[in-house]
Design a protein around this motif. Structure first.
Motif, PDB file in Angstrom:
ATOM      1  N   HIS A  44       0.717  -1.105   0.153  1.00  0.00           N
ATOM      2  CA  HIS A  44      -0.029   0.084   0.074  1.00  0.00           C
ATOM      3  C   HIS A  44       0.871   1.323  -0.015  1.00  0.00           C
ATOM      4  O   HIS A  44       1.938   1.141   0.729  1.00  0.00           O
ATOM      5  N   LEU A  45       0.432   2.164  -0.879  1.00  0.00           N
ATOM      6  CA  LEU A  45       1.031   3.410  -0.799  1.00  0.00           C
ATOM      7  C   LEU A  45       0.405   4.658  -0.227  1.00  0.00           C
ATOM      8  O   LEU A  45      -0.995   4.586  -0.180  1.00  0.00           O
ATOM      9  N   PHE A  46       1.079   5.351   0.908  1.00  0.00           N
ATOM     10  CA  PHE A  46       0.374   6.448   1.296  1.00  0.00           C
ATOM     11  C   PHE A  46       1.280   7.501   1.778  1.00  0.00           C
ATOM     12  O   PHE A  46       2.715   7.256   1.669  1.00  0.00           O
ATOM     13  N   THR A  47       0.924   8.797   1.997  1.00  0.00           N
ATOM     14  CA  THR A  47       1.787   9.836   2.273  1.00  0.00           C
ATOM     15  C   THR A  47       1.826  10.131   3.926  1.00  0.00           C
ATOM     16  O   THR A  47       0.764   9.984   4.548  1.00  0.00           O
ATOM     17  N   THR A  48       2.925  10.228   4.428  1.00  0.00           N
ATOM     18  CA  THR A  48       3.164  10.598   5.799  1.00  0.00           C
ATOM     19  C   THR A  48       4.321  11.597   6.068  1.00  0.00           C
ATOM     20  O   THR A  48       4.848  12.191   4.983  1.00  0.00           O
ATOM     21  N   ILE A  49       4.625  12.104   7.291  1.00  0.00           N
ATOM     22  CA  ILE A  49       5.592  13.003   7.542  1.00  0.00           C
ATOM     23  C   ILE A  49       6.859  12.056   7.789  1.00  0.00           C
ATOM     24  O   ILE A  49       6.720  11.098   8.781  1.00  0.00           O
ATOM     25  N   TRP A  50       7.807  12.096   7.291  1.00  0.00           N
ATOM     26  CA  TRP A  50       9.197  11.461   7.202  1.00  0.00           C
ATOM     27  C   TRP A  50      10.411  12.423   7.552  1.00  0.00           C
ATOM     28  O   TRP A  50      10.841  12.865   6.674  1.00  0.00           O
ATOM     29  N   ILE A  51      10.703  12.770   8.722  1.00  0.00           N
ATOM     30  CA  ILE A  51      11.700  13.727   9.215  1.00  0.00           C
ATOM     31  C   ILE A  51      12.658  12.795  10.009  1.00  0.00           C
ATOM     32  O   ILE A  51      12.306  12.202  10.953  1.00  0.00           O
ATOM     33  N   PRO A  52      13.943  12.656   9.467  1.00  0.00           N
ATOM     34  CA  PRO A  52      14.875  11.978   9.910  1.00  0.00           C
ATOM     35  C   PRO A  52      15.303  12.147  11.238  1.00  0.00           C
ATOM     36  O   PRO A  52      15.381  13.447  11.517  1.00  0.00           O
ATOM     37  N   GLY A  53      15.252  11.332  12.240  1.00  0.00           N
ATOM     38  CA  GLY A  53      15.561  11.553  13.658  1.00  0.00           C
ATOM     39  C   GLY A  53      14.569  11.742  14.435  1.00  0.00           C
ATOM     40  O   GLY A  53      14.319  11.913  15.548  1.00  0.00           O
ATOM     41  N   VAL A  54      13.241  12.002  13.821  1.00  0.00           N
ATOM     42  CA  VAL A  54      11.813  12.396  14.525  1.00  0.00           C
ATOM     43  C   VAL A  54      10.989  11.700  14.076  1.00  0.00           C
ATOM     44  O   VAL A  54      10.496  11.223  13.107  1.00  0.00           O
ATOM     45  N   SER A  55      10.059  10.899  15.106  1.00  0.00           N
ATOM     46  CA  SER A  55       9.094  10.215  14.875  1.00  0.00           C
ATOM     47  C   SER A  55       8.130   9.943  16.103  1.00  0.00           C
ATOM     48  O   SER A  55       8.679   9.688  17.309  1.00  0.00           O
ATOM     49  N   PHE A  56       6.948  10.666  16.281  1.00  0.00           N
ATOM     50  CA  PHE A  56       6.103  10.461  17.395  1.00  0.00           C
ATOM     51  C   PHE A  56       4.850   9.481  17.123  1.00  0.00           C
ATOM     52  O   PHE A  56       4.460   9.185  18.246  1.00  0.00           O
ATOM     53  N   LYS A  57       4.546   8.857  15.953  1.00  0.00           N
ATOM     54  CA  LYS A  57       3.442   8.055  15.854  1.00  0.00           C
ATOM     55  C   LYS A  57       4.247   6.678  15.166  1.00  0.00           C
ATOM     56  O   LYS A  57       3.262   5.828  14.640  1.00  0.00           O
ATOM     57  N   SER A  58       5.395   6.512  15.054  1.00  0.00           N
ATOM     58  CA  SER A  58       5.852   5.374  14.718  1.00  0.00           C
ATOM     59  C   SER A  58       7.369   4.884  15.546  1.00  0.00           C
ATOM     60  O   SER A  58       7.623   5.785  16.267  1.00  0.00           O
ATOM     61  N   VAL A  59       7.696   3.730  15.141  1.00  0.00           N
ATOM     62  CA  VAL A  59       8.898   3.396  15.871  1.00  0.00           C
ATOM     63  C   VAL A  59      10.005   3.161  14.726  1.00  0.00           C
ATOM     64  O   VAL A  59       9.746   2.519  13.554  1.00  0.00           O
ATOM     65  N   ARG A  60      11.021   3.997  14.982  1.00  0.00           N
ATOM     66  CA  ARG A  60      12.100   4.009  13.872  1.00  0.00           C
ATOM     67  C   ARG A  60      12.854   2.748  14.167  1.00  0.00           C
ATOM     68  O   ARG A  60      13.302   2.346  15.001  1.00  0.00           O
ATOM     69  N   LEU A  61      13.207   2.051  12.843  1.00  0.00           N
ATOM     70  CA  LEU A  61      14.239   0.929  12.798  1.00  0.00           C
ATOM     71  C   LEU A  61      15.086   1.223  11.610  1.00  0.00           C
ATOM     72  O   LEU A  61      15.020   0.449  10.610  1.00  0.00           O
ATOM     73  N   GLY A  62      16.116   2.109  11.752  1.00  0.00           N
ATOM     74  CA  GLY A  62      16.866   2.533  10.868  1.00  0.00           C
ATOM     75  C   GLY A  62      16.213   3.035   9.525  1.00  0.00           C
ATOM     76  O   GLY A  62      15.649   4.112   9.914  1.00  0.00           O
ATOM     77  N   TRP A  63      16.180   2.587   8.376  1.00  0.00           N
ATOM     78  CA  TRP A  63      15.483   3.211   7.138  1.00  0.00           C
ATOM     79  C   TRP A  63      14.117   3.016   7.319  1.00  0.00           C
ATOM     80  O   TRP A  63      13.308   3.612   6.398  1.00  0.00           O
ATOM     81  N   TRP A  64      13.537   2.050   8.110  1.00  0.00           N
ATOM     82  CA  TRP A  64      12.339   1.811   7.997  1.00  0.00           C
ATOM     83  C   TRP A  64      11.790   2.185   9.215  1.00  0.00           C
ATOM     84  O   TRP A  64      12.353   2.674  10.278  1.00  0.00           O
ATOM     85  N   ARG A  65      10.301   2.168   9.347  1.00  0.00           N
ATOM     86  CA  ARG A  65       9.577   2.573  10.459  1.00  0.00           C
ATOM     87  C   ARG A  65       8.425   1.754  10.634  1.00  0.00           C
ATOM     88  O   ARG A  65       7.481   0.945   9.777  1.00  0.00           O
ATOM     89  N   LEU A  66       7.933   1.202  11.990  1.00  0.00           N
ATOM     90  CA  LEU A  66       6.819   0.472  12.036  1.00  0.00           C
ATOM     91  C   LEU A  66       5.765   1.632  12.480  1.00  0.00           C
ATOM     92  O   LEU A  66       5.806   2.478  13.496  1.00  0.00           O
ATOM     93  N   GLN A  67       4.846   1.567  11.854  1.00  0.00           N
ATOM     94  CA  GLN A  67       3.683   2.518  11.482  1.00  0.00           C
ATOM     95  C   GLN A  67       2.589   1.866  11.251  1.00  0.00           C
ATOM     96  O   GLN A  67       2.351   0.908  10.476  1.00  0.00           O
ATOM     97  N   ARG A  68       1.261   2.564  11.504  1.00  0.00           N
ATOM     98  CA  ARG A  68      -0.073   2.049  11.151  1.00  0.00           C
ATOM     99  C   ARG A  68      -0.251   2.429   9.669  1.00  0.00           C
ATOM    100  O   ARG A  68      -0.145   3.543   9.174  1.00  0.00           O
ATOM    101  N   CYS A  69      -0.590   1.429   8.773  1.00  0.00           N
ATOM    102  CA  CYS A  69      -1.198   1.760   7.368  1.00  0.00           C
ATOM    103  C   CYS A  69      -2.464   2.406   7.448  1.00  0.00           C
ATOM    104  O   CYS A  69      -3.250   1.635   7.745  1.00  0.00           O
ATOM    105  N   PRO A  70      -2.803   3.549   6.891  1.00  0.00           N
ATOM    106  CA  PRO A  70      -4.037   4.124   6.790  1.00  0.00           C
ATOM    107  C   PRO A  70      -4.823   3.528   5.588  1.00  0.00           C
ATOM    108  O   PRO A  70      -6.147   3.638   5.753  1.00  0.00           O
ATOM    109  N   VAL A  71      -4.104   2.828   4.473  1.00  0.00           N
ATOM    110  CA  VAL A  71      -4.918   2.113   3.594  1.00  0.00           C
ATOM    111  C   VAL A  71      -5.424   0.899   4.117  1.00  0.00           C
ATOM    112  O   VAL A  71      -6.601   0.477   3.785  1.00  0.00           O
ATOM    113  N   GLY A  72      -4.635  -0.088   4.791  1.00  0.00           N
ATOM    114  CA  GLY A  72      -5.150  -1.346   5.083  1.00  0.00           C
ATOM    115  C   GLY A  72      -5.493  -1.644   6.455  1.00  0.00           C
ATOM    116  O   GLY A  72      -5.958  -2.477   6.990  1.00  0.00           O
ATOM    117  N   GLY A  73      -5.382  -0.309   7.272  1.00  0.00           N
ATOM    118  CA  GLY A  73      -5.542  -0.333   8.722  1.00  0.00           C
ATOM    119  C   GLY A  73      -4.938  -1.290   9.359  1.00  0.00           C
ATOM    120  O   GLY A  73      -5.316  -2.003  10.319  1.00  0.00           O
TER     121      GLY A  73
END
Length: 103
Positions: A44-73
């Protein structure tokens, strides 16, 4: 306890690493910032805020993030997508699905 000069140097080094990482990512075709198109593991593709070094709604895992997908829920690993790799239809679909606008 570390001397204050060492703490300042360490903070400056971390800042420089994030700035250089952002510059490298942009030169490689990734648009990181407030309107970054990402793809979850389900495709799924979606738009999000991706600021290196900053994340309030996801867990940073290097170049990836664990985040909720709004398309698939669902929760999934997401990563930025190169702009050149997307068709116009994919860009429009990603713009229609925006993540929560909290940085």
């Amino acid at each position: 306890m570390r001397p204050p000069r060492l703490k300042r140097r360490l903070a400056l080094l971390v800042l420089v690493v994030y700035v250089l990482g952002t510059i490298v990512a942009r030169r490689r075709g990734y648009r990181v910032g407030t309107s970054t198109i990402v793809r979850c593991r389900s495709g799924h593709l979606f738009t999000t805020i991706w600021i290196p070094g900053v994340s309030f709604k996801s867990v940073r895992l290097g170049w990836w993030r664990l985040q909720r997908c709004p398309v698939g829920g669902h929760w999934s690993l997401v990563k930025p997508v190169r702009q050149a790799a997307l068709t116009n239809a994919e860009r429009r679909a990603a713009d229609e699905h925006r993540d929560v606008r909290i940085p």
